[in-house]
Design an enzyme around this catalytic site. Sequence first.
Site, PDB file in Angstrom:
ATOM      1  CG  ASN A   6      -1.815   1.183   1.328  1.00  0.00           C
ATOM      2  OD1 ASN A   6      -1.389   2.310   1.126  1.00  0.00           O
ATOM      3  ND2 ASN A   6      -3.075   0.950   1.634  1.00  0.00           N
ATOM      4  CG  HIS A   9       0.860   6.618   4.706  1.00  0.00           C
ATOM      5  ND1 HIS A   9      -0.082   7.599   4.892  1.00  0.00           N
ATOM      6  CD2 HIS A   9       0.384   5.513   5.326  1.00  0.00           C
ATOM      7  CE1 HIS A   9      -1.075   7.118   5.622  1.00  0.00           C
ATOM      8  NE2 HIS A   9      -0.815   5.857   5.890  1.00  0.00           N
ATOM      9  CG  HIS A  42      -8.319   4.126   1.127  1.00  0.00           C
ATOM     10  ND1 HIS A  42      -8.486   4.076   2.488  1.00  0.00           N
ATOM     11  CD2 HIS A  42      -9.554   4.394   0.614  1.00  0.00           C
ATOM     12  CE1 HIS A  42      -9.763   4.290   2.779  1.00  0.00           C
ATOM     13  NE2 HIS A  42     -10.420   4.508   1.665  1.00  0.00           N
ATOM     14  NE  ARG A  44      -8.346   7.465   4.210  1.00  0.00           N
ATOM     15  CZ  ARG A  44      -9.169   7.183   5.224  1.00  0.00           C
ATOM     16  NH1 ARG A  44     -10.282   7.857   5.393  1.00  0.00           N
ATOM     17  NH2 ARG A  44      -8.869   6.234   6.070  1.00  0.00           N
ATOM     18  NE  ARG A  48      -7.656  11.368   5.242  1.00  0.00           N
ATOM     19  CZ  ARG A  48      -8.114  10.824   6.370  1.00  0.00           C
ATOM     20  NH1 ARG A  48      -7.335  10.069   7.095  1.00  0.00           N
ATOM     21  NH2 ARG A  48      -9.341  11.053   6.760  1.00  0.00           N
ATOM     22  CD  GLU A  69      -7.063  -0.161   1.503  1.00  0.00           C
ATOM     23  OE1 GLU A  69      -7.480   0.764   2.223  1.00  0.00           O
ATOM     24  OE2 GLU A  69      -6.026  -0.789   1.735  1.00  0.00           O
ATOM     25  CB  THR A 100      -9.239   1.738   7.433  1.00  0.00           C
ATOM     26  OG1 THR A 100      -8.928   2.378   6.197  1.00  0.00           O
ATOM     27  CG2 THR A 100     -10.584   1.063   7.322  1.00  0.00           C
ATOM     28  CD  GLU A 150      -7.109  -6.006   3.458  1.00  0.00           C
ATOM     29  OE1 GLU A 150      -7.334  -5.644   2.287  1.00  0.00           O
ATOM     30  OE2 GLU A 150      -6.406  -5.352   4.259  1.00  0.00           O
ATOM     31  CG  HIS A 190      -5.260  -1.598   9.467  1.00  0.00           C
ATOM     32  ND1 HIS A 190      -4.765  -0.924  10.529  1.00  0.00           N
ATOM     33  CD2 HIS A 190      -5.817  -0.682   8.640  1.00  0.00           C
ATOM     34  CE1 HIS A 190      -5.030   0.367  10.368  1.00  0.00           C
ATOM     35  NE2 HIS A 190      -5.667   0.546   9.225  1.00  0.00           N
TER      36      HIS A 190
HETATM   37  N1  PXP Z   1      -5.704  -2.954   4.478  1.00  0.00           N
HETATM   38  C1  PXP Z   1      -6.638  -1.981   4.578  1.00  0.00           C
HETATM   39  C2  PXP Z   1      -8.048  -2.318   4.270  1.00  0.00           C
HETATM   40  C3  PXP Z   1      -6.287  -0.670   4.950  1.00  0.00           C
HETATM   41  O1  PXP Z   1      -7.220   0.268   5.042  1.00  0.00           O
HETATM   42  C4  PXP Z   1      -4.928  -0.377   5.188  1.00  0.00           C
HETATM   43  C5  PXP Z   1      -4.513   1.019   5.543  1.00  0.00           C
HETATM   44  O2  PXP Z   1      -4.712   1.851   4.466  1.00  0.00           O
HETATM   45  C6  PXP Z   1      -3.992  -1.415   5.059  1.00  0.00           C
HETATM   46  C7  PXP Z   1      -4.407  -2.704   4.732  1.00  0.00           C
HETATM   47  C8  PXP Z   1      -2.535  -1.194   5.304  1.00  0.00           C
HETATM   48  O3  PXP Z   1      -2.358  -0.867   6.631  1.00  0.00           O
HETATM   49  P1  PXP Z   1      -0.906  -0.415   7.139  1.00  0.00           P
HETATM   50  O4  PXP Z   1      -0.606   0.887   6.462  1.00  0.00           O
HETATM   51  O5  PXP Z   1      -1.102  -0.270   8.619  1.00  0.00           O
HETATM   52  O6  PXP Z   1       0.046  -1.480   6.750  1.00  0.00           O
END
Ligand code: PXP
Length: 239
Positions: A6, A9, A42, A44, A48, A69, A100, A150, A190
Amino acid sequence: MRFSLNIDHIATLRNARAEVQPDPVTYALMAEQYGVDGIVVHLREDRRHINERDVRLLRELITTKLDLEMAAVEEIIQIACDVQPELATIVPEKRQELTTEGGINVIDNIDHLRETIERLHNADIAVSLFIEPDINQIDAAAEINADFIEIHTGHYANAISEEDIFDELEKIRIAAKHAKKLGLGVNAGHGLNYINMKELIAIKEIDEVSIGHAIIARSVFVGVERAVKEMIEIIRSAK
Ligand code: PXP
């Protein structure tokens, strides 16, 4: 077990200055070179971090797979149907949250989610529902034709005592087994990082993990190549 990255960031950092660097698309292409199995973003409603330009460029340029996402809201469903990621992962979304905060309640939103899944399927997009490791939620996901779940691993990631870590891991294990029996694909994500992944890899029913923050943070110190390869090494060490 596959590993999708992901990159939200990287976009957070870019947007801090409203400029073009660091570019999340470039980061995604580098991560693919180093062996990730897919890219997750994601989009959003408040934009953001990831924006529509990022999603469309990723669709064009990445060669693994795109997991979008998204909240099950009209604007984003329309963009998803147009962009056609390989996978859409439906998550709950609140404007005030930092990230999330938990799984979607499939049971309470069953009609809307059933219709959303049907629309995404009609656009040839597989659908995953981000849910808690809860048998009733998994049954509901299967009932409305989700392709994947998931499993939210946030409680496992936040557990501190050995007993809580064991309990949370057990919930994930039971949920993953149950989902597999129903024919669902099983993703998890997550809060996963280089430490807590070492125990999660023992759960064979998990097809794929989605990891963001830990990899992005480590890559600031050691570079993208090492941050990605270190995680791949952990995943490959599963017996
Ligand atoms: N899975 C989902 C559904 C999420 O919303 C996120 C965060 O955007 C992640 C995985 C990844 O989480 P992390 O950034 O904490 O690894």
